[in-house]
Design an enzyme around this catalytic site. Sequence first.
Site, PDB file in Angstrom:
ATOM      1  N   CYS A 147      -2.406  -3.752   8.518  1.00 20.28           N
ATOM      2  CA  CYS A 147      -1.948  -2.401   8.875  1.00 20.28           C
ATOM      3  C   CYS A 147      -1.373  -2.380  10.291  1.00 20.28           C
ATOM      4  CB  CYS A 147      -3.100  -1.407   8.794  1.00 20.28           C
ATOM      5  SG  CYS A 147      -4.049  -1.518   7.272  1.00 20.28           S
ATOM      6  N   CYS A 155       0.824  -1.211   0.000  1.00 21.12           N
ATOM      7  CA  CYS A 155       0.000   0.000   0.000  1.00 21.12           C
ATOM      8  C   CYS A 155       0.858   1.261   0.000  1.00 21.12           C
ATOM      9  CB  CYS A 155      -0.928   0.024   1.210  1.00 21.12           C
ATOM     10  SG  CYS A 155      -0.049   0.013   2.764  1.00 21.12           S
TER      11      CYS A 155
END
Length: 147
Positions: free
Chosen positions: A103, A33
């Site tokens: 994350c 990402c």
Amino acid sequence: MYTEKVMDHFQHPRNVGEIENASGVGTVGNAKCGDIMRIYLDIDDNQIIRDVKFKTFGCGAAVATSSMATELVKGKSIQEAMEVTNKAVMEALDGLPPVKVHCSLLAEEAIHAALWDYAEKHGIKIEGLEKPKSDIHEGEEEEEEEY
Ligand code: FES
């Protein structure tokens, strides 16, 4: 889809910033990402984490998990900080949506990287600490490279 605690830590992240002359600094990225996390630790002579700050170019879940992770390691010993896994951080936040679980790895890895930096500077070994990855996906598909 986010819990109240996640929203709170995202909107009011704790311990954002830098520490000058930090005892250890760790930076970890997520190539998938493009997000990056950096954690600064101030560790005293008794190996207690006196202060911790973080900076991120990251998504909301990365901000919230890092904020919570810094709260969990602050004032703790190095060994206690080693137990702050991304799972522990997620639990403290009452959970994350499944697509956002990766994350939360940024904070855990960045703390480990900062501890590694501290250990190297002081010529010590931290039990259970392995050489940190510079990216959370490093070594996922292929075998670990020689270190
Ligand atoms: Fe990249 Fe969350 S989407 S860390």
